[in-house]
Design a protein around this motif. Structure first.
Motif, mmCIF file in Angstrom:
data_model
loop_
_atom_site.group_PDB
_atom_site.id
_atom_site.type_symbol
_atom_site.label_atom_id
_atom_site.label_comp_id
_atom_site.label_asym_id
_atom_site.label_seq_id
_atom_site.Cartn_x
_atom_site.Cartn_y
_atom_site.Cartn_z
ATOM 1 N N ASP A 11 -4.305 -5.190 8.030
ATOM 2 C CA ASP A 11 -3.106 -4.708 8.724
ATOM 3 C C ASP A 11 -3.404 -4.294 10.156
ATOM 4 O O ASP A 11 -2.595 -3.639 10.819
ATOM 5 N N THR A 52 -1.116 2.756 0.750
ATOM 6 C CA THR A 52 -2.263 2.250 1.497
ATOM 7 C C THR A 52 -2.433 0.768 1.201
ATOM 8 O O THR A 52 -1.913 0.243 0.215
ATOM 9 N N LEU A 53 -3.183 0.081 2.063
ATOM 10 C CA LEU A 53 -3.406 -1.360 1.900
ATOM 11 C C LEU A 53 -4.252 -1.610 0.661
ATOM 12 O O LEU A 53 -5.345 -1.044 0.522
ATOM 13 N N ASP A 64 4.144 6.079 1.368
ATOM 14 C CA ASP A 64 3.717 5.045 2.306
ATOM 15 C C ASP A 64 2.375 4.537 1.814
ATOM 16 O O ASP A 64 1.322 5.081 2.139
ATOM 17 N N SER A 87 -7.006 -1.359 8.761
ATOM 18 C CA SER A 87 -7.924 -1.447 7.635
ATOM 19 C C SER A 87 -7.846 -2.838 7.020
ATOM 20 O O SER A 87 -6.943 -3.623 7.339
ATOM 21 N N THR A 89 -0.061 -3.740 -2.055
ATOM 22 C CA THR A 89 0.708 -2.703 -1.357
ATOM 23 C C THR A 89 0.226 -2.579 0.076
ATOM 24 O O THR A 89 -0.890 -3.006 0.421
ATOM 25 N N GLY A 90 1.065 -1.986 0.924
ATOM 26 C CA GLY A 90 0.725 -1.765 2.327
ATOM 27 C C GLY A 90 1.692 -0.784 2.957
ATOM 28 O O GLY A 90 2.606 -0.262 2.294
ATOM 29 N N ARG A 91 1.513 -0.522 4.237
ATOM 30 C CA ARG A 91 2.406 0.396 4.952
ATOM 31 C C ARG A 91 3.808 -0.185 5.010
ATOM 32 O O ARG A 91 3.993 -1.377 5.248
#
Length: 698
Positions: A324, A248-249, A246, A327, A269-271
């Motif tokens: 998001d 991280t931002l 999963d 963060s 990238t992100g959740r």
């Protein structure tokens, strides 16, 4: 040697009567769907071409001409035709070639790498035209050979977006400077991954996904049909994100530089399956746009084509914020001008009677040409200034109380670079519609590419008026979010002639003239001017006649016979030629200047006198009401004068530049601050005049 050359799809197949040799052959190109049957024989610098009429109409004119700097030494034509010829053009007229009949034309010429164009006509209708191009062809195998034109040129280059991709990422490859309309192949690590065609400008954009098995550093190469390779592009791959975690931002890919109108190609990238918000901040820290983005099930997101830097934005440092809700991350980059010219109006709107002021930067120590157009598209003034060593530009134009209200366009040019900016008079700037075609004249089989620019996401009404001013084409063009659209149109049913394209939105309108099936082969050309004497900087109004629907070239020559300016225009369906884009240079020398109007081998020349000295004409006076005064200049030559105001021997302010009207008049406002005796001196480059003015404050 004889060769029959036939167009099949995108290749030329040439049966030869000799085997196992490398030869230089003339390739005959015609538009798609053409029916010309052309038999060509070649021996050294001699060429014999046989044309066969496959049309229902009789052919009564055949023209062959060089489009390169080559000369005809001699020619041979069968009897029954009259020949009109000069060093570069041969026309066969007053003959008849009926359906199924053939005629031969023989030429002997000087030079190598010649490009030869041809056409066949019936009356005023051009039935077909094309080119004979001298190209190196490959080794003959059997009795036929596939001829491949070179696709990799010295100026060819390409890059990837993003510039630092990751393994398995989807990227765009963007190229410029390749041969137009050419098939190319993309190799990665010597393996073919994609093939594509360049556009009519020699550019391409292709999208592909990088293989998962690539190593840390990879090499891209473009290959053309002959096997010629481009300079390799070597890239180091970034580490791909862990798709099973999963993530991280983060922002994982972004270019260092963007230009106005560019889409933001940013990814990260992100959740998993979350929604993030991307916010674009300009150099003044104002928000331009904010959009939601979905993070996919692999934890990846991309702006792709969803966010753009508006064309009317400022240059400087921009910031993208990604949040998001828990963060946030950000990144910055620089928006730079596409040219070395970055000039804009000091205000978006001026009032009548005020001075339009423009400031910015351009290439240092280089002449900068400025053309100001009024809201109707008429040229108000053309000026040339020398940019100093610091590259700064300051330019102004005084308006009058009765000046035309609306949006003024300033076109700035340095060498091959060009920049356009706008200023509003009496109102805010109404973004004009920019309309341009990829070339001025087309074959009937061509598909013109039309570029339209205006406010993002607007719908533009697109019309085409025929030579008889009737609307023959109508469509709507929806602009992209960068305010631009490239539109292709079908003209195969257009008759030969000069057409006018019109782009409309509300009260805003722009037009562009283009030709269909025209040739530079007029049999009659006549030119005249409205005046015999001009001053430097003055515009020349040309009037003329020519064979209807012909391409006309107008050339301005100085007293030494050197070419100063050349433009191409058209004669309309009545044979009328009217042109107002020729202007005597501001630094023109005195003497007899020539203006030549030509079309193929036919031409006409008119001579005008240029004289920058008009003795005893320049005068200056002061008209005042109290402290408010106008300095009035009469009899000036050139586009502007410099006005100096002295109190005794002291210059009280920097010299003022005032632009003249067609009658040599100029007016500059003056606010008198203290009592005294003033000397007003005016200079126009040829003469100096002055007057004394006494002012006593009540």
């Amino acid at each position: 040697m004889r060769a029959r050359i036939t167009l099949i799809d995108d290749c030329l197949y040439t049966p030869y009567m000799i085997l196992g040799v490398v030869v230089l052959g003339f390739l005959v190109f015609v538009g798609a769907g053409a029916h010309a049957q052309t038999d060509v024989s070649i021996l050294g610098n001699s060429i014999l071409t046989e044309f066969t009429n496959v049309y229902d109409a009789d052919i009564d004119r055949i023209a062959v001409w060089f489009t390169t700097d080559h000369t005809i030494q001699s020619h041979a034509v069968v009897s029954g035709w009259d020949v009109v010829s000069d060093e570069q053009t041969l026309q066969m007229v007053n003959g008849i070639l009926e359906q199924g009949q053939s005629v031969k034309v023989g030429l002997k010429f000087q030079g190598e790498d010649a490009n030869i164009a041809w056409l066949m006509a019936s009356g005023d209708d051009i039935l077909e035209q094309g080119w004979i191009l001298q190209e190196e062809v490959g080794e003959v195998v059997g009795d036929e050979i596939v001829v491949n034109v070179i696709g990799i040129l010295p100026e060819s280059s390409f890059h990837t977006v993003p510039t630092k991709p990751t393994v398995g990422a989807t990227i765009r490859v963007v190229g410029t400077g390749f041969a137009p309309n050419h098939s190319l192949e993309l190799l990665i690590q010597d393996s073919s991954v994609d093939s594509f065609m360049t556009d009519s400008d020699g550019g391409f954009v292709t999208t592909l996904t990088l293989p998962e098995n690539l190593e840390d550093r990879i090499e891209f190469v473009i290959v053309d049909g002959r096997g010629n390779e481009s300079h390799p592009l070597s890239l180091r791959l970034d580490v791909a994100p862990d798709l099973h975690a999963d993530a991280t931002l983060a922002i994982t890919s972004i270019s260092e530089t963007f230009s106005l109108g560019d889409f933001l190609d940013i990814s990260g990238t992100g959740r998993l399956n979350s929604v993030i918000v991307a916010t674009l901040i300009n150099p003044e820290q104002d928000m331009i746009s904010s959009i939601p983005i979905k993070v996919n099930q692999e934890g990846l997101w991309s702006l792709s084509d969803s966010m753009v830097i508006p064309l009317n934005s400022d240059f400087g440092e921009y910031t993208i914020n990604i949040s998001d809700g828990v963060s946030a991350v950000s990144s910055t980059w620089t928006v730079e001008p596409g040219t070395n010219i970055a000039v804009k109006a000091m205000r978006s709107a001026f009032e009548p009677g005020q001075v339009l002021k423009f400031e910015g930067e351009a290439m240092p120590n280089t002449d900068l040409t400025l053309i100001l157009q009024d809201p109707n598209g008429n040229e108000v003034i053309i000026d040339t200034i020398q940019v100093g060593s610091d590259g700064s530009v300051e330019w102004e134009y005084p308006t009058q109380n009765n000046s035309l209200l609306g949006t003024y366009m300033l076109i700035l040019t340095q060498g091959s670079e060009r920049h356009i900016t706008y200023a509003g008079l009496g109102s805010e700037v109404e973004e004009p519609i920019w309309l341009i075609f990829d070339q001025p004249n087309y074959l009937h089989s061509d598909r013109p590419k039309v570029t339209v620019e205006n406010v993002p996401n607007e719908v533009i009404t697109f019309l085409v008026a025929s030579p008889t001013d009737s609307i023959v084409y109508r469509d709507s063009i929806e602009l992209q979010s960068n305010g631009r659209a490239i539109y292709e149109m079908d003209i195969q049913n257009f008759t030969t002639g000069v057409y006018t394209a019109i782009a409309q939105k509300g009260t805003a309108q722009s037009s562009y003239r283009f030709g269909v099936g025209l040739s530079m082969s007029a049999s009659v050309v006549k030119i005249d001017t409205t005046r015999d004497i001009y001053s430097p900087g003055e515009q020349v109004q040309l009037l003329g006649t020519a064979t209807p629907d012909s391409i006309i070239r107008i050339t301005l020559l100085d007293p030494d016979g050197s070419i100063v300016h050349t433009i191409d225009t058209f004669s309309d369906r009545t044979g009328r030629v009217a042109e107002r884009h020729i202007r005597i240079p501001q630094n023109a020398i005195n003497g007899d200047w020539s203006i030549k109007m030509s079309s193929g081998s036919t031409s006409d020349i008119v001579t005008v006198a240029v004289n920058d000295v008009q003795q005893n004409n320049l005068s200056v006076s002061v008209e005042s009401t109290g402290q408010s005064a106008d300095i009035v200049v009469s009899g000036a030559s050139g586009m502007y004068v410099y006005i100096s105001i002295l109190n005794g021997d002291i210059l009280i302010e920097e010299p003022i530049r005032a632009y003249t009207t067609d009658g040599g008049k100029a007016t500059s406002p003056w606010t008198i601050k203290i009592s005294g005796t003033y000397t007003i001196v005016v200079e126009d480059g040829a003469e100096t005049a002055q007057t004394i003015y006494d002012y006593e404050r009540n």
